[in-house]
Design a protein around this motif. Sequence first.
Motif, PDB file in Angstrom:
ATOM      1  N   ALA A 232       0.863  -1.181   0.000  1.00  0.00           N
ATOM      2  CA  ALA A 232       0.000   0.000   0.000  1.00  0.00           C
ATOM      3  C   ALA A 232       0.901   1.233   0.000  1.00  0.00           C
ATOM      4  O   ALA A 232       1.742   1.392   0.895  1.00  0.00           O
ATOM      5  CB  ALA A 232      -0.898   0.003   1.227  1.00  0.00           C
ATOM      6  N   VAL A 233       0.747   2.077  -1.004  1.00  0.00           N
ATOM      7  CA  VAL A 233       1.593   3.266  -1.142  1.00  0.00           C
ATOM      8  C   VAL A 233       0.797   4.501  -0.750  1.00  0.00           C
ATOM      9  O   VAL A 233      -0.273   4.770  -1.304  1.00  0.00           O
ATOM     10  CB  VAL A 233       2.124   3.427  -2.581  1.00  0.00           C
ATOM     11  CG1 VAL A 233       3.026   4.652  -2.678  1.00  0.00           C
ATOM     12  CG2 VAL A 233       2.874   2.173  -3.015  1.00  0.00           C
ATOM     13  N   LEU A 234       1.334   5.260   0.203  1.00  0.00           N
ATOM     14  CA  LEU A 234       0.762   6.531   0.622  1.00  0.00           C
ATOM     15  C   LEU A 234       1.721   7.626   0.165  1.00  0.00           C
ATOM     16  O   LEU A 234       2.708   7.914   0.852  1.00  0.00           O
ATOM     17  CB  LEU A 234       0.598   6.588   2.149  1.00  0.00           C
ATOM     18  CG  LEU A 234      -0.501   5.760   2.826  1.00  0.00           C
ATOM     19  CD1 LEU A 234      -0.366   4.263   2.559  1.00  0.00           C
ATOM     20  CD2 LEU A 234      -0.518   6.021   4.333  1.00  0.00           C
ATOM     21  N   PRO A 235       1.496   8.240  -0.998  1.00  0.00           N
ATOM     22  CA  PRO A 235       2.440   9.250  -1.498  1.00  0.00           C
ATOM     23  C   PRO A 235       2.638  10.430  -0.556  1.00  0.00           C
ATOM     24  O   PRO A 235       3.723  11.027  -0.517  1.00  0.00           O
ATOM     25  CB  PRO A 235       1.810   9.693  -2.824  1.00  0.00           C
ATOM     26  CG  PRO A 235       0.992   8.514  -3.250  1.00  0.00           C
ATOM     27  CD  PRO A 235       0.434   7.947  -1.971  1.00  0.00           C
ATOM     28  N   GLY A 236       1.592  10.772   0.206  1.00  0.00           N
ATOM     29  CA  GLY A 236       1.737  11.805   1.223  1.00  0.00           C
ATOM     30  C   GLY A 236       1.464  13.206   0.728  1.00  0.00           C
ATOM     31  O   GLY A 236       0.759  13.422  -0.257  1.00  0.00           O
ATOM     32  N   ASP A 237       2.062  14.186   1.418  1.00  0.00           N
ATOM     33  CA  ASP A 237       1.827  15.606   1.149  1.00  0.00           C
ATOM     34  C   ASP A 237       3.112  16.292   0.682  1.00  0.00           C
ATOM     35  O   ASP A 237       4.189  15.700   0.710  1.00  0.00           O
ATOM     36  CB  ASP A 237       1.336  16.296   2.431  1.00  0.00           C
ATOM     37  CG  ASP A 237       0.057  15.682   2.982  1.00  0.00           C
ATOM     38  OD1 ASP A 237      -0.877  15.493   2.195  1.00  0.00           O
ATOM     39  OD2 ASP A 237       0.011  15.403   4.195  1.00  0.00           O
ATOM     40  N   GLY A 238       2.977  17.552   0.290  1.00  0.00           N
ATOM     41  CA  GLY A 238       4.146  18.341  -0.076  1.00  0.00           C
ATOM     42  C   GLY A 238       4.941  17.713  -1.198  1.00  0.00           C
ATOM     43  O   GLY A 238       4.428  17.473  -2.294  1.00  0.00           O
ATOM     44  N   VAL A 239       6.194  17.395  -0.915  1.00  0.00           N
ATOM     45  CA  VAL A 239       7.083  16.809  -1.923  1.00  0.00           C
ATOM     46  C   VAL A 239       6.845  15.315  -2.123  1.00  0.00           C
ATOM     47  O   VAL A 239       7.407  14.713  -3.041  1.00  0.00           O
ATOM     48  CB  VAL A 239       8.573  17.038  -1.549  1.00  0.00           C
ATOM     49  CG1 VAL A 239       8.908  18.521  -1.542  1.00  0.00           C
ATOM     50  CG2 VAL A 239       8.895  16.408  -0.186  1.00  0.00           C
ATOM     51  N   GLY A 240       6.015  14.700  -1.264  1.00  0.00           N
ATOM     52  CA  GLY A 240       5.810  13.254  -1.329  1.00  0.00           C
ATOM     53  C   GLY A 240       5.363  12.730  -2.678  1.00  0.00           C
ATOM     54  O   GLY A 240       5.982  11.807  -3.231  1.00  0.00           O
TER      55      GLY A 240
ATOM     56  N   ALA B 286       7.871  22.130  -2.469  1.00  0.00           N
ATOM     57  CA  ALA B 286       6.966  21.221  -3.196  1.00  0.00           C
ATOM     58  C   ALA B 286       6.644  21.784  -4.577  1.00  0.00           C
ATOM     59  O   ALA B 286       6.366  22.972  -4.734  1.00  0.00           O
ATOM     60  CB  ALA B 286       5.687  21.017  -2.407  1.00  0.00           C
ATOM     61  N   GLY B 287       6.723  20.917  -5.583  1.00  0.00           N
ATOM     62  CA  GLY B 287       6.398  21.305  -6.952  1.00  0.00           C
ATOM     63  C   GLY B 287       7.537  21.947  -7.715  1.00  0.00           C
ATOM     64  O   GLY B 287       7.416  22.192  -8.921  1.00  0.00           O
ATOM     65  N   LYS B 288       8.644  22.214  -7.042  1.00  0.00           N
ATOM     66  CA  LYS B 288       9.778  22.859  -7.709  1.00  0.00           C
ATOM     67  C   LYS B 288      10.727  21.856  -8.375  1.00  0.00           C
ATOM     68  O   LYS B 288      11.632  22.243  -9.110  1.00  0.00           O
ATOM     69  CB  LYS B 288      10.557  23.715  -6.711  1.00  0.00           C
ATOM     70  CG  LYS B 288       9.759  24.885  -6.157  1.00  0.00           C
ATOM     71  CD  LYS B 288      10.584  25.719  -5.186  1.00  0.00           C
ATOM     72  CE  LYS B 288       9.770  26.893  -4.653  1.00  0.00           C
ATOM     73  NZ  LYS B 288      10.542  27.711  -3.692  1.00  0.00           N
ATOM     74  N   GLY B 289      10.509  20.568  -8.086  1.00  0.00           N
ATOM     75  CA  GLY B 289      11.328  19.541  -8.726  1.00  0.00           C
ATOM     76  C   GLY B 289      12.766  19.490  -8.263  1.00  0.00           C
ATOM     77  O   GLY B 289      13.647  19.034  -8.995  1.00  0.00           O
TER      78      GLY B 289
END
Length: 337
Positions: free
Chosen positions: A6-14, A264-267
Motif C-alpha cells: 500500500a503506497v501513501l504518497p503523502g503531502d508536499g514533496v511526497g 513542493a512542486g519545484k522539482g
Amino acid sequence: MHFTVAVLPGDGVGPEIYSESKKIIAKLKEIYSLDLDLVEVEAGDSALAKYGEALPKDTINVISKADMILKGPVGESAMDVVVRLRQMYDMYANIRPAKSLPNVSSLYKDVDILIVRENTEDLYKGYEFVPSKGTAVAMKVITDFASRRIANVALSYAKKRRNKVTCVHKANVMRVTDGLFASSCKEILKGKVDFEEMYVDAAAANLVRKPSYFDVIVTTNVYGDILSDEASQIAGSLGIAPSANIGDEKSMFEPVHGAAFDIAGKGIVNPTAFLLSISMMLQRMSEISNEQKYARAATSLEESIRKVYLDGNKLTPDIGGSSTLSEISTEIFSKIR
C-alpha cells in the motif's frame, strides 16, 4: 512469495518523489523478477481536506489487506497517520540508520549508526489531559514486554553489525519508567553483545563529539525520535535518512524528512531517503520470504545510489548540488544492474 504494498504518497514533496521512484521500482521488478504490486491510497493533509479524515476508511481497508506500507512524508496530520498506523498494526520497532554517503558535506566521514527505537509506548501514547486550569499532564508508559521486545530487535541487528549495543535512557531521573526500560534491556543484552548504558543527554553530546563510538543504539520512543534526527544530520542530511517501522504482521517504510511544503512542486527535492526506505522494504521482504532476489534488489538500489553520490555530478541542492529530482532519479535508474 507475493507482496502487496500500500503506497501513501503523502503531502508536499511526497507525490513528486513517488512519481519519480516508480520507474526505479519497475526496473528492479523486471531485473530481479520481484513479485510485488503497488496500490496507491490517500492519506495525510490532502486526504483530511478532501474527506475530513487524514486516514480514510477506504485507505485503511487497502492497508489491512496489504503486506507492507510505503509512505511518503505527510504534513500537520502526521499524528493521525504515522502514529496511528504504528499503533494499529503494532509496528513496534522503528529502525533508523544514519550512514554517510560520498560527497555529502558533514563534520565526520564514515558515520554508520543504527538507532533501534521502541515505537509504541512512552509519551507518544498520547495520553494527555488537563486536570485543572493551567495544568497539563502527559503519561509516560513503559512496559517490560515492549522493552524486552525492542532489546531483542537491537540484539539481532547488532549480531549482523559490530556486536555493540548502547542502551540510552534517563533512569537517574525517571527511576521507575526509564528504570524499567534499562533493567529489561540489560537482562536481554548483557553478556550477548558489548553492552553499555548511557544517559540520553550524554548520548546526544557523544553523537556530536564522536559518532564512530556508537554501533547500535536502543532507546525509548521519544529519545529515539530526537536522537535519530540528530544522527541523520551528523551523517549529512535528513534528506538521505530512511526508516522502517517493523511489526510481526505488517511493516511500514518512510523517509525521515517532512513534507517540505516550501519546495513542493519545484522539482528539486532529494529522493534518496525515500529510495533507501524502498531498499529497507526489499530487505524486509527477503527476511520474510527467504528469497534472496529481494535482498539482491535492495543491494542493487543501495549501490546505485552510492555510485551517483560518488560521481557527485547529479546531486540535489540540499546537499550542495544543482540537479533536479528528475535528473538524480534518472541517474540512479541508469546505474541499476
